[in-house]
Design a protein around this motif. Structure first.
Motif, PDB file in Angstrom:
ATOM      1  N   SER A   1       0.814  -1.213   0.000  1.00 55.94           N
ATOM      2  CA  SER A   1       0.000   0.000   0.000  1.00 55.94           C
ATOM      3  C   SER A   1       0.847   1.261   0.000  1.00 55.94           C
ATOM      4  CB  SER A   1      -0.920   0.013   1.227  1.00 55.94           C
ATOM      5  OG  SER A   1      -0.150   0.051   2.403  1.00 55.94           O
TER       6      SER A   1
ATOM      7  N   TYR B   1      -7.389   2.939  -0.241  1.00 56.25           N
ATOM      8  CA  TYR B   1      -6.878   4.299  -0.162  1.00 56.25           C
ATOM      9  C   TYR B   1      -6.893   4.825   1.268  1.00 56.25           C
ATOM     10  CZ  TYR B   1      -6.776   4.598  -5.241  1.00 56.25           C
ATOM     11  OH  TYR B   1      -6.475   4.385  -6.551  1.00 56.25           O
ATOM     12  N   LYS B   2      -7.806   4.325   2.083  1.00 50.32           N
ATOM     13  CA  LYS B   2      -7.843   4.768   3.477  1.00 50.32           C
ATOM     14  C   LYS B   2      -6.508   4.494   4.155  1.00 50.32           C
ATOM     15  CE  LYS B   2      -9.642   3.464   7.987  1.00 50.32           C
ATOM     16  NZ  LYS B   2     -10.472   2.517   8.759  1.00 50.32           N
TER      17      LYS B   2
ATOM     18  N   SER C   1       2.235   4.229  -1.340  1.00 50.79           N
ATOM     19  CA  SER C   1       1.928   5.031  -2.523  1.00 50.79           C
ATOM     20  C   SER C   1       2.816   6.261  -2.553  1.00 50.79           C
ATOM     21  CB  SER C   1       0.454   5.450  -2.503  1.00 50.79           C
ATOM     22  OG  SER C   1       0.148   6.230  -3.628  1.00 50.79           O
ATOM     23  N   SER C   2       3.661   6.374  -3.581  1.00 44.04           N
ATOM     24  CA  SER C   2       4.606   7.483  -3.642  1.00 44.04           C
ATOM     25  C   SER C   2       5.044   7.708  -5.079  1.00 44.04           C
ATOM     26  CB  SER C   2       5.816   7.179  -2.754  1.00 44.04           C
ATOM     27  OG  SER C   2       6.874   8.051  -3.029  1.00 44.04           O
TER      28      SER C   2
ATOM     29  N   GLN D   1      -3.598   3.897   2.731  1.00 46.03           N
ATOM     30  CA  GLN D   1      -2.548   4.679   2.089  1.00 46.03           C
ATOM     31  C   GLN D   1      -2.537   6.110   2.608  1.00 46.03           C
ATOM     32  OE1 GLN D   1      -2.262   4.234  -2.195  1.00 46.03           O
ATOM     33  NE2 GLN D   1      -3.403   2.310  -2.109  1.00 46.03           N
ATOM     34  N   ASN D   2      -3.710   6.706   2.758  1.00 46.01           N
ATOM     35  CA  ASN D   2      -3.801   8.079   3.256  1.00 46.01           C
ATOM     36  C   ASN D   2      -3.350   8.164   4.715  1.00 46.01           C
ATOM     37  OD1 ASN D   2      -4.781   9.021   0.797  1.00 46.01           O
ATOM     38  ND2 ASN D   2      -6.919   8.742   1.387  1.00 46.01           N
ATOM     39  N   LEU D   3      -3.754   7.178   5.508  1.00 43.40           N
ATOM     40  CA  LEU D   3      -3.328   7.151   6.908  1.00 43.40           C
ATOM     41  C   LEU D   3      -1.811   7.016   7.014  1.00 43.40           C
ATOM     42  CD1 LEU D   3      -6.075   4.879   8.534  1.00 43.40           C
ATOM     43  CD2 LEU D   3      -5.826   7.355   8.765  1.00 43.40           C
ATOM     44  N   ASN D   4      -1.218   6.194   6.142  1.00 44.98           N
ATOM     45  CA  ASN D   4       0.237   6.048   6.139  1.00 44.98           C
ATOM     46  C   ASN D   4       0.922   7.382   5.886  1.00 44.98           C
ATOM     47  OD1 ASN D   4       0.159   3.341   6.656  1.00 44.98           O
ATOM     48  ND2 ASN D   4       0.606   2.679   4.583  1.00 44.98           N
ATOM     49  N   THR D   5       0.382   8.157   4.936  1.00 48.66           N
ATOM     50  CA  THR D   5       0.964   9.455   4.593  1.00 48.66           C
ATOM     51  C   THR D   5       0.903  10.408   5.786  1.00 48.66           C
ATOM     52  OG1 THR D   5       0.305   9.192   2.279  1.00 48.66           O
ATOM     53  CG2 THR D   5       0.829  11.420   3.021  1.00 48.66           C
ATOM     54  N   ILE D   6      -0.240  10.440   6.465  1.00 52.90           N
ATOM     55  CA  ILE D   6      -0.406  11.318   7.634  1.00 52.90           C
ATOM     56  C   ILE D   6       0.534  10.882   8.754  1.00 52.90           C
ATOM     57  CG2 ILE D   6      -2.027  12.072   9.425  1.00 52.90           C
ATOM     58  CD1 ILE D   6      -4.276  11.702   7.339  1.00 52.90           C
TER      59      ILE D   6
ATOM     60  N   GLU E   1       4.159  11.868   8.190  1.00 57.37           N
ATOM     61  CA  GLU E   1       4.365  13.286   8.499  1.00 57.37           C
ATOM     62  C   GLU E   1       4.500  13.488  10.007  1.00 57.37           C
ATOM     63  OE1 GLU E   1       1.951  17.555   8.268  1.00 57.37           O
ATOM     64  OE2 GLU E   1       1.264  15.841   7.060  1.00 57.37           O
TER      65      GLU E   1
END
Length: 306
Positions: free
Chosen positions: A90, A126-127, A92-93, A129-134, A137
């Motif tokens: 998952s 995508y949930k 995504s980059s 993936q988005n959580l991973n991005t947050i 950070e």
């Protein structure tokens, strides 16, 4: 760690021919089945490994496979590790996509064949993936985060923790964190996180090496696992060996075998796996686990007019 072992195996194979699985197992202190799975992983990321049988056989990398010297920046090296470790699940980059394209240009195969990467079957939604991005950070900035969590038993809780690392295991992404209030390290399955928010508070807590902390926490988790004795017939031997490759199988009689598996007591995935065998396997002990399986099967059947 698995990623370190795989990288070492790749380097070793690039410099040696016909290396046996038993030799690699001894060298890296793992089982032969683990080496066989590592070879599948190496093949899946596009490195052409082949095996020769016989007395002088072993694993090799195709001789016409070469990696040319090209400049790879530090952040790209980290992405290589992430790609190998997660097998591009998952994560995504855009930088990772660019790196994959770069590797396609530096790997040569006979006839100009390109290497194609398609890990879509193992991608999380995508949930996650988005959580991973947050979370990445928050980890970079040492922010605390808060979120709602629902564990495997359906229990809900509010969490306020310091995220330390995200890692991929057991076909899912997990968050390794520190709870200041409880003064303990905790692991959460990211797919079970909701309403994630980055808080303003910055952590000033000094931690030991995160890899060591994660390994210690994982060992504590494994110590809570229970041993389940399972009997099965000769017809299921290969399938049992596939699902539980590191568990020794004992022959009881002409057509009856036994295997001891270590499983998390409260994890439903393992119960579902055992139930999927139907009457082809039989749980012998512990009695409490056997009763839980029976009750689970009865509850499932209660939904149907049988």
């Amino acid at each position: 760690m698995k990623i370190d072992r795989i990288l070492e195996i790749i380097i070793y194979l690039l410099n040696h021919d016909n290396v046996t699985a038993s030799y690699l197992a001894r060298r890296f202190e793992v089982s032969v089945r683990t080496i066989q799975r590592d070879m599948i992983c190496i093949s899946n990321i596009g490195i052409p490994v082949y095996a020769l049988s016989g007395k002088n056989g072993g694993y090799s990398i195709m001789k016409n496979y070469k990696i040319k010297n090209m400049n790879i920046f530090n952040n790209e090296q980290q992405l290589i590790i992430n790609a190998l470790e997660s097998l591009a699940t998952s994560y995504s980059s855009d930088a990772l996509n660019s790196l994959i394209e770069k590797y396609n240009t530096i790997i040569e195969k006979e006839g100009g064949q390109k290497i194609f990467w398609d890990f879509s079957i193992t991608k999380e939604n995508y949930k996650v993936q988005n959580l991973n991005t947050i979370l990445e950070e928050a980890i970079d900035n040492r922010n605390y985060v808060s979120f709602d969590y629902k564990n495997a038993q359906g229990e809900r809780s509010k969490q306020y923790i310091e995220p330390l690392a995200i890692h991929y295991k057991w076909y899912a992404w997990y968050l390794f964190s520190y709870s200041k209030n409880q003064n303990k390290y905790k692991t959460f399955k990211i797919a079970r996180i909701n309403n994630l928010s980055i808080e303003k508070e910055i952590s000033i807590t000094k931690h030991e090496d995160v890899k060591i902390l994660m390994k210690t926490s994982e060992q504590e988790y494994y110590d809570t696992c229970i041993s389940v004795e399972v009997e099965f017939s000769n017809d299921e031997y290969e399938l049992i060996e596939e699902y539980f490759p590191d568990c020794p199988i004992e022959k009881i009689s002409v057509n009856l075998y036994r295997v001891i598996i270590r499983v998390p007591a409260k994890e439903r995935l393992w119960k579902a796996l055992l139930l999927s065998f139907g009457n082809r396997v039989k749980v012998i002990s512990p009695e409490s686990y056997k009763i839980e399986l029976i009750e689970t099967a009865q509850k499932f059947l209660s939904n149907y007019d049988i």
